[in-house]
Design a protein around this motif. Structure first.
Motif, mmCIF file in Angstrom:
data_model
loop_
_atom_site.group_PDB
_atom_site.id
_atom_site.type_symbol
_atom_site.label_atom_id
_atom_site.label_comp_id
_atom_site.label_asym_id
_atom_site.label_seq_id
_atom_site.Cartn_x
_atom_site.Cartn_y
_atom_site.Cartn_z
ATOM 1 N N LYS A 1 34.607 32.667 35.038
ATOM 2 C CA LYS A 1 35.876 33.223 35.515
ATOM 3 C C LYS A 1 35.859 33.479 37.008
ATOM 4 C CE LYS A 1 37.106 34.975 30.992
ATOM 5 N NZ LYS A 1 37.267 36.119 30.077
ATOM 6 N N LEU A 2 34.663 33.738 37.566
ATOM 7 C CA LEU A 2 34.549 33.836 39.022
ATOM 8 C C LEU A 2 34.812 32.477 39.664
ATOM 9 C CD1 LEU A 2 31.433 36.149 39.476
ATOM 10 C CD2 LEU A 2 33.719 36.596 40.380
ATOM 11 N N ILE A 3 34.302 31.422 39.028
ATOM 12 C CA ILE A 3 34.483 30.063 39.560
ATOM 13 C C ILE A 3 35.943 29.639 39.472
ATOM 14 C CG2 ILE A 3 33.894 27.624 39.205
ATOM 15 C CD1 ILE A 3 31.124 28.581 38.221
ATOM 16 N N THR A 4 36.598 29.963 38.346
ATOM 17 C CA THR A 4 38.002 29.562 38.160
ATOM 18 C C THR A 4 38.975 30.475 38.887
ATOM 19 O OG1 THR A 4 38.152 30.863 36.104
ATOM 20 C CG2 THR A 4 37.511 28.540 35.902
ATOM 21 N N GLY A 5 38.499 31.621 39.359
ATOM 22 C CA GLY A 5 39.369 32.541 40.084
ATOM 23 C C GLY A 5 40.055 33.564 39.210
ATOM 24 N N ASP A 6 39.751 33.561 37.897
ATOM 25 C CA ASP A 6 40.352 34.571 37.013
ATOM 26 C C ASP A 6 39.861 35.969 37.377
ATOM 27 O OD1 ASP A 6 41.854 32.792 35.494
ATOM 28 O OD2 ASP A 6 40.152 32.301 34.204
ATOM 29 N N ILE A 7 38.660 36.049 37.953
ATOM 30 C CA ILE A 7 38.123 37.306 38.464
ATOM 31 C C ILE A 7 37.820 37.100 39.939
ATOM 32 C CG2 ILE A 7 36.190 38.921 38.384
ATOM 33 C CD1 ILE A 7 35.962 38.453 35.456
ATOM 34 N N GLY A 8 38.245 38.037 40.774
ATOM 35 C CA GLY A 8 38.073 37.911 42.211
ATOM 36 C C GLY A 8 36.637 38.127 42.648
ATOM 37 N N LEU A 9 36.286 37.566 43.815
ATOM 38 C CA LEU A 9 34.945 37.730 44.375
ATOM 39 C C LEU A 9 34.665 39.179 44.759
ATOM 40 C CD1 LEU A 9 34.734 34.546 46.633
ATOM 41 C CD2 LEU A 9 33.542 34.943 44.479
ATOM 42 N N ASN A 10 35.728 40.010 44.835
ATOM 43 C CA ASN A 10 35.529 41.424 45.175
ATOM 44 C C ASN A 10 34.833 42.188 44.054
ATOM 45 O OD1 ASN A 10 37.860 41.028 43.612
ATOM 46 N ND2 ASN A 10 38.700 42.998 44.205
ATOM 47 N N ASN A 11 34.644 41.532 42.897
ATOM 48 C CA ASN A 11 33.941 42.176 41.791
ATOM 49 C C ASN A 11 32.434 41.949 41.833
ATOM 50 O OD1 ASN A 11 36.088 43.317 39.798
ATOM 51 N ND2 ASN A 11 36.881 41.316 40.380
ATOM 52 N N LEU A 12 31.978 41.098 42.769
ATOM 53 C CA LEU A 12 30.544 40.879 42.902
ATOM 54 C C LEU A 12 29.872 42.149 43.434
ATOM 55 C CD1 LEU A 12 30.365 37.302 44.474
ATOM 56 C CD2 LEU A 12 29.590 37.962 42.204
#
Length: 447
Positions: A344-355
């Protein structure tokens, strides 16, 4: 400062354990396959402890506790004597090399099972997933979720606690809709949640939906005072009951926090009740700016709260065999969920700000250690699983990248060329450094 030292110490302990487990997986399987191990290191930089085993392996603890490695004899790097050729890693069958590399992440997963087994045997507290409030104009409100609903399942996955509900909801991120079975009154109601536009910010799954978990109302009695805080400097004591601030009668804790937040660096006359007597204290809240740069007052206290309603908090504990089954099931569930999150990080369903990076992990280690052994074990299990999953990603600098090359070799019948591998390592290192940079930037943004 005390909190920083505690978080750092907890982080070093947690990471040291997990790195040791990961590297020991590589080491143990390498030895079983006849590979000569030259060095087993936990940490980088200047060695603070070194010991050599009878087999000639140097065991090293480095000064910087941010990783580790197992250095195996390899003709591509070392000058190998004729009698040692058979024990060189590169001369082993591709299936043996795959086993050695895969053993690190597998050790992390096995460790998680053991830790979760211990946690389930010890038992702990769980909170019933009761909705305390719903934000207006939110996904939850539009879907018909109301305060008082008890979440029974998410897409047919039972959710007896808020913890299980959170994990079940995370798995729905990126889907256009999902089913929510709730108990409302004495009846069960099935709700179809239209999750289009559901955004996750810093892992706040429920916040993105507009759901506020039920929590007992905070009282105006002080339960905790932070060392060195304005509250302690101003003379507040645990068990003091807040009555007024600058003559304003206090009715709720939310009202109190709003007044404090609006008066950074301003002296306040705080009236409290202490041992049946009224006392007025002069307290100046510190300025703790928000992420947007706005001024916000900080007092450094936490309130006492009302008692939980009967049945809202319950004990969770298992016998030996149920605990073993539960630990295996939960480990598999977390592994699956972690891979889903990567996707979902790769597809953009979850933003990189969640890393999250080392600072957030250190804070998590400190907080979990403070809240007891059971929570620290849970933290160790989750981070161990994440470490195993991340290492299985097909980036050439990680275990997953090496496995990718070896599986290609297994299929082709010959190894990938050194030039292609070198190029892959450079690309993998760049991607990994970029991800780590984003994670660290996110960490600083959360401070």
């Amino acid at each position: 400062m005390t909190e920083f030292i505690w978080n750092l110490f907890s982080f070093i302990v947690a990471l040291g354990i997990l790195v040791f487990v990961h590297e020991y997986g590589h080491y143990w399987v390498a030895k079983k396959n006849g590979v000569k191990v030259l060095k087993f290191a936990v940490g980088f930089g200047k060695p603070i402890y070194t010991w050599r085993s009878k087999s000639g392996t140097d065991f090293v603890i480095g000064l910087i506790p941010l990783g580790g490695y197992v250095r195996m004899l390899d003709e591509r790097i070392d000058e190998v004597l004729p009698q040692d050729k058979f024990s060189a890693f590169n001369n082993k069958k591709v299936s043996q090399r795959i086993a050695v590399i895969a053993a690190g992440p597998m050790a992390n997963f096995v460790f998680a099972i053991i830790v979760l087994f211990a946690m389930f045997m010890m038992g702990g507290k769980a909170v019933k997933p009761v909705v305390g409030g719903v934000d207006q104009s939110s996904i939850a409100a539009d879907s018909g979720i109301v305060a008082g609903d008890v979440i029974l399942s998410v897409n047919n996955q039972p959710t007896p606690s808020w913890e299980s509900a959170n994990y079940a909801l995370i798995a729905q991120v990126g889907k256009p809709s999902f089913n929510l079975l709730v108990e409302r009154g004495n009846a069960e109601t099935n709700i179809i949640v239209n999750s289009n536009g559901w955004e996750i910010d810093d892992g706040q799954v429920l916040k993105g939906l507009g759901i506020q978990p039920y929590r007992p109302n905070p009282l105006l009695t002080i339960a905790l005072i932070v060392d060195g805080s304005p509250a302690q400097i101003g003379g507040l004591l645990v068990s003091d009951k807040l009555l007024t601030i600058n003559g304003i009668i206090l009715k709720t804790w939310q009202q109190t926090t709003e007044i404090i937040a609006a008066n950074a660096d301003k002296k306040l006359n705080v009236e409290v009740e202490r041992n049946g007597q009224k006392i007025t204290l002069a307290i100046t809240p510190k300025n703790r700016p928000t992420k947007d740069g706005f001024s916000q007052g900080y007092l450094g206290v936490a309130p006492d709260v009302e008692k939980w309603p009967k049945g809202y908090v319950f004990d969770v504990q298992y016998g030996i065999f149920p605990a073993l089954q539960k630990s295996v099931e939960q480990t598999w569930s977390f592994i699956s969920l972690s891979f889903q999150m990567v996707g979902k990080l790769i597809t953009g369903d979850i933003g990189l700000n969640n890393l999250s990076g080392p600072i957030s992990i250190a804070q998590g280690a400190g907080h979990s250690a403070e809240s007891g052994l059971v929570n620290f074990l849970k933290f160790l299990a989750l981070i161990s699983i994440n470490l195993g999953v991340v290492n299985l990603l097909p980036l050439p600098v990680l275990d997953g990248g090496h496995l990718m090359y070896y599986f290609i070799e297994l299929i082709r019948g010959k190894p990938v060329s050194e030039r292609v591998q070198e190029m892959g390592f450079r690309i993998g290192a760049f991607i990994l450094m970029m991800i780590m940079g984003i994670a660290i930037i996110n960490d600083f943004g959360r401070l």
